[in-house]
Design an enzyme around this catalytic site. Structure first.
Site, PDB file in Angstrom:
ATOM      1  N   ASP A 161       0.871  -1.164   0.000  1.00 12.76           N
ATOM      2  CA  ASP A 161       0.000   0.000   0.000  1.00 12.76           C
ATOM      3  C   ASP A 161       0.908   1.214   0.000  1.00 12.76           C
ATOM      4  O   ASP A 161       1.831   1.309   0.827  1.00 12.76           O
ATOM      5  CB  ASP A 161      -0.948   0.041   1.195  1.00 12.76           C
ATOM      6  N   ARG A 182       9.391   2.023  -2.432  1.00 11.69           N
ATOM      7  CA  ARG A 182       9.184   0.572  -2.439  1.00 11.69           C
ATOM      8  C   ARG A 182      10.512  -0.148  -2.203  1.00 11.69           C
ATOM      9  O   ARG A 182      10.571  -1.158  -1.497  1.00 11.69           O
ATOM     10  CB  ARG A 182       8.542   0.157  -3.766  1.00 11.69           C
TER      11      ARG A 182
END
Length: 209
Positions: A75, A195
């Site tokens: 997320d 990420r």
């Protein structure tokens, strides 16, 4: 210490092909056979959390239970300092457009324009500092879980530039560079992205040693 992922099948709990490509590339060296929630036909659960951690865990647990396999969910989103951290966990919601056959529509240029419009309302002196956040959550079918948080700081530019990446990448210039995420080769982005930051923490705990 959290449970360790063993080489084998891992469900990537996303229907976003851009996220899937990035996560597959990051996992490639660790012997994981990645299957996407999309190719398995798994439904997308309602993201009812108010934080990235909550939403990542919702997606990971739903996929792990449905597939009876370990699952990894991401997320992530863009937060803009001058907008009080918005869009934040509602990053994708800002891109909601008219539905198309097969699923909801996402118009990221509309979303980028919405951010720029709200900054413009504050005048030319509005600070353009922003950051991408990412939470990676792993869930096992028996309910075990682990989470890893990453961040990439930058500034917003306008108009959008670049054709690589996805989401808000064309307006995000990472600290220390003059190019947007969408102008970076995937390998360059993977090295510095939010990420990648979260993934480095995952690797340190799951695969090191």
């Amino acid at each position: 210490m959290s449970r360790k992922l063993l080489p084998g099948k891992l469900v990537i709990a996303t229907h976003n092909t851009g996220k899937l490509r990035e996560i597959q590339a990051l996992l490639a060296p660790y012997g994981m056979e990645c299957l996407s929630a999309g190719e398995l036909g798994l439904p997308e659960p309602a993201e009812t959390g108010t934080t990235f951690v909550e939403n990542a865990l919702i997606k990971a647990h739903a996929a792990a239970k449905a597939a009876n396999l370990p699952a990894l969910a991401d997320d992530s989103g863009l937060s803009v300092a001058a907008l009080g951290g918005a869009p934040g966990v509602y990053t994708a919601d800002w891109a909601e457009a008219a539905p198309f056959e097969g699923g909801p529509g996402r118009d990221w240029y509309m979303a980028m324009g919405k951010v720029e419009g709200k900054l413009a309302e504050q005048g030319p002196a509005a600070p353009r500092d922003c950051w991408f956040s990412c939470v990676l959550a792993i869930a096992w079918p028996d309910g075990a879980e682990a989470t890893y948080e990453g961040r990439a700081n930058g500034t917003l530019t306008w108009p959008p530039r670049g054709t690589m990446g996805f989401g808000y990448d064309p307006v995000f210039v990472p600290v220390g560079d003059t190019r947007t995420f969408a102008e970076l080769d995937p390998e360059e982005k993977h090295a510095i992205s939010h990420r990648a930051d979260a993934f480095a923490k995952l690797v340190a705990e799951q695969f090191a040693g």
